[in-house]
Write a protein that holds these residues in place. Structure first.
Motif, short mmCIF file in Angstrom:
data_model
loop_
_atom_site.label_atom_id
_atom_site.label_comp_id
_atom_site.label_asym_id
_atom_site.label_seq_id
_atom_site.Cartn_x
_atom_site.Cartn_y
_atom_site.Cartn_z
N LYS A 159 45.03 45.19 32.78
CA LYS A 159 45.01 44.28 33.95
C LYS A 159 45.99 43.13 33.80
CE LYS A 159 41.43 45.21 36.93
NZ LYS A 159 40.03 45.27 36.56
N LYS A 160 46.18 42.68 32.54
CA LYS A 160 47.09 41.53 32.34
C LYS A 160 48.54 41.94 32.61
CE LYS A 160 44.75 38.09 29.80
NZ LYS A 160 43.87 38.57 28.75
N ILE A 161 48.80 43.23 32.47
CA ILE A 161 50.18 43.70 32.66
C ILE A 161 50.47 43.87 34.15
CG2 ILE A 161 51.82 45.57 32.18
CD1 ILE A 161 50.32 46.06 29.58
N THR A 162 49.53 44.49 34.87
CA THR A 162 49.75 44.68 36.31
C THR A 162 48.43 44.74 37.06
OG1 THR A 162 50.51 46.23 38.01
CG2 THR A 162 50.10 47.16 35.83
N GLU A 347 56.75 34.16 35.31
CA GLU A 347 55.48 34.07 36.05
C GLU A 347 55.71 34.05 37.56
OE1 GLU A 347 54.17 30.60 34.05
OE2 GLU A 347 53.00 31.69 32.57
N LYS A 348 56.88 33.54 37.96
CA LYS A 348 57.18 33.47 39.40
C LYS A 348 57.66 34.82 39.93
CE LYS A 348 58.16 28.58 39.51
NZ LYS A 348 59.11 27.60 39.07
N ASN A 349 57.92 35.76 39.01
CA ASN A 349 58.44 37.07 39.45
C ASN A 349 57.57 38.23 39.01
OD1 ASN A 349 61.26 37.10 40.79
ND2 ASN A 349 61.32 35.43 39.30
N HIS A 350 56.34 37.94 38.56
CA HIS A 350 55.50 39.02 38.07
C HIS A 350 54.13 38.99 38.74
CE1 HIS A 350 54.75 42.26 35.31
NE2 HIS A 350 53.53 41.78 35.15
N ASN A 351 53.63 40.18 39.11
CA ASN A 351 52.35 40.29 39.82
C ASN A 351 52.35 39.45 41.10
OD1 ASN A 351 50.89 42.19 38.42
ND2 ASN A 351 50.06 40.72 36.96
N ILE A 352 53.37 39.66 41.93
CA ILE A 352 53.47 38.88 43.17
C ILE A 352 53.35 39.80 44.38
CG2 ILE A 352 54.77 36.86 42.43
CD1 ILE A 352 57.30 38.40 43.02
N LYS A 353 52.61 39.31 45.39
CA LYS A 353 52.51 40.11 46.63
C LYS A 353 52.67 39.27 47.89
CE LYS A 353 48.63 42.30 47.06
NZ LYS A 353 47.32 42.96 46.97
N SER A 386 51.21 44.66 44.24
CA SER A 386 51.99 43.59 43.58
C SER A 386 53.27 44.16 42.99
CB SER A 386 51.19 42.99 42.44
OG SER A 386 49.90 42.67 42.87
N PHE A 387 54.30 43.32 42.92
CA PHE A 387 55.55 43.68 42.25
C PHE A 387 55.52 43.15 40.82
CE2 PHE A 387 56.97 43.99 46.63
CZ PHE A 387 57.88 45.03 46.61
#
Length: 528
Positions: A159-162, A347-353, A386-387
């Motif tokens: 979950k922490k990865i994606t 952090e601004k480019n990971h797990n973002i939707k 999420s991306f």
């Protein structure tokens, strides 16, 4: 099917279901099957049998049979379409993904399609997406072993990865799972592949989560050489993280909203909007050109038009003779409460939707005007996943618009300037060129569109009652913080400049004093 259904006391015929799907998938390489009308006919006959079976009328059997035949058709259609879309990377991966999804309950088949997606991504240079395919495969194997009580954690460890990892929970527990031969060894192999793929994708921060799963296994097996190598990789990864934070030279992708219009051309894609993640620093003209070429080859170059502006499109106003593609640059968007957590670029480019773009307008109908009349529309888009994801384009499923009046635009602009300056001042290695450029833009009084233009327009007490005292108070507070940030930036600049820039610095300083004086006069208080 019926026998298996009876055997499970009329609960399910999952075992037959899985075996049929596996068989069809293996036969798919045989071209004759995809276009075969007789095969399609046999699926209809099976459905009819299930529906007309009186003893099964009141059970789930007919709908289960229908579900199975529908899934087989999906597989057949998708493979036929794949041949059609060999040149269209996004469409091809969407189809492969639809197959992987239709196999959510069958680990071995889902893994087959995720692996083939990873290969396609690598070929296209989409390294983060390839890494995510590998992470999903590893999570799938871990979840399988966890359910068999052969591994302490399942997909929760990923979950922490994606955030997208829950997709791997759809595995069905049944005799059908006996057709899978996963072991701890297979999992270790896949986790090692993940480490390698995440390194190539420059997502160094995620390697540690994979390492946490590998270390206990290596320790249990006394594999000290592997442990040593893994810790070495982690050591390199953390050094890389420090390096890219300081240099700012890691680009994790650029995002665009792409919308398709033209029923005659795009069929079910008509009216759909996607967020595309493009590699590194892809420019708007570059992606527009790529899509123009791609769809030009499909529909003829003279039939495709790119819509350059970001305004809302009214499909009724478009000419049905053309295929229209609207491309807009978008940025990841965070609510204010999320901002403090998103400290690093990663952090601004990971797990973002959530994504945002802004469209300037004035009430007179022009795009741009003076600060007193400049409005803007902020559009926030929500994607279904999420991306980064196992695909590089994800469908937009929600949209929210906020209209900003001129005073809101001023507040927004001043907040952004203050934040930029503060960030430049607080970085470990100050980028002098950037700092001086920003300072110059901030303290130069004669610039009509600069900060002072906002102060004159919205803080002059002869006019403030038009804008509401709450907004004016907020803007005043921001100006105080802005002046503070400029002063700090000037101190840093003075400390770091070489002798030949002394005169330049004195100029900046006197501009700053003039700005502070004018600002203090406008709001009738000593600002600094």
């Amino acid at each position: 099917m019926r026998n298996n259904f009876e055997f499970t006391k009329r609960k399910t015929f999952l075992r037959t279901h899985l075996q049929i799907i596996i068989a069809v998938s293996q036969l798919i390489s045989d071209v004759a099957l995809t276009g075969s009308s007789r095969f399609q006919e046999s699926l209809s006959i099976i459905n009819n049998f299930a529906n007309s079976d009186k003893t099964m009328k009141s059970t789930a059997f007919p709908s289960e049979v229908k579900g199975l035949t529908k899934r087989i058709r999906t597989v057949l259609m998708a493979t036929a379409q794949m041949r059609e879309h060999e040149r269209d990377p996004e469409m091809l991966l969407d189809l492969q993904y639809s197959l992987a999804r239709s196999y959510a309950s069958t680990p071995e088949l889902r893994r087959t399609w995720l692996d083939s997606m990873a290969r396609a991504h690598l070929k296209n240079g989409d390294l983060s997406e390839a890494a995510m395919c590998h992470v999903h495969v590893a999570a799938l194997i871990a979840e399988y072993l966890h359910r068999k009580k052969l591994f302490p954690t399942g997909l929760s460890a990923f979950k922490k990865i994606t955030f997208n990892i829950d997709e791997e929970a759809a595995m069905k527990e049944d005799i059908g799972m006996q057709d899978v031969y996963y072991t701890e060894e297979v999992l270790v192999e896949h986790l090692e592949v993940c480490v390698d793929a995440l390194w190539k994708a420059e997502r160094y921060e995620l390697i540690t989560h994979i390492a946490k799963l590998l270390v206990p296994i290596y320790e249990k097996r006394h594999e000290y050489e592997k442990l040593s190598r893994l810790y070495e990789t982690l050591h390199r990864a953390y050094n890389k993280i420090m390096e890219v934070i300081q240099s700012g030279r890691r680009l994790l992708g650029t995002f665009f909203r792409v919308a398709f219009y033209g029923q005659g051309f795009f069929e079910e894609e008509d009216g759909k909007e996607y967020i595309y993640k493009e590699p590194k620093l892809t420019g708007l003209s570059e992606i527009s050109q790529r899509l123009l070429m791609l769809y030009g080859e499909k529909f003829g170059p003279e039939s495709v038009k790119i819509i350059q502006d970001s305004n809302k499109v009214n499909p009724k106003e478009l000419d049905s003779k053309f295929a229209y593609i609207q491309v807009t640059f978008v940025k990841p968007f965070f609510e204010e409460r999320e901002e403090p957590e998103k400290k690093t670029d990663f952090e601004k480019n990971h797990n973002i939707k959530h994504f945002v773009f802004e469209t300037p307008y004035t009430l007179s109908g022009k795009k741009h005007g003076g600060v007193e009349e400049q409005c803007k529309r902020r559009t926030v888009l929500l994607t279904s996943n999420s991306f980064p994801y196992v695909k590089k384009r994800v469908e937009v499923v929600g949209e929210k618009q906020v209209e900003l009046k001129p005073v809101d635009v001023a507040i927004d602009e001043m907040k952004a300037r203050t934040a930029e300056l503060t960030k430049l001042c607080s970085s470990q290695e100050v980028d002098m060129i950037q700092l001086q450029l920003k300072l110059q833009g901030c303290v130069s009084v004669q610039v009509n569109a600069g900060p002072m233009a906002y102060a004159r327009a919205f803080l002059d007490e002869n006019r403030t009652n038009q804008f509401g005292s709450k907004k004016v108070k907020e803007l005043k507070d921001i100006f105080r913080r802005f002046v503070e940030a400029c002063s700090l930036a000037l101190d840093i600049n003075e400390r770091l400049i070489k002798e030949d820039q002394f005169e330049y610095h004195e100029g900046l300083k006197s501009n700053f004093k003039e700005m502070v004086k004018e600002l203090s006069d406008i709001i009738h208080e000593q600002v600094w």
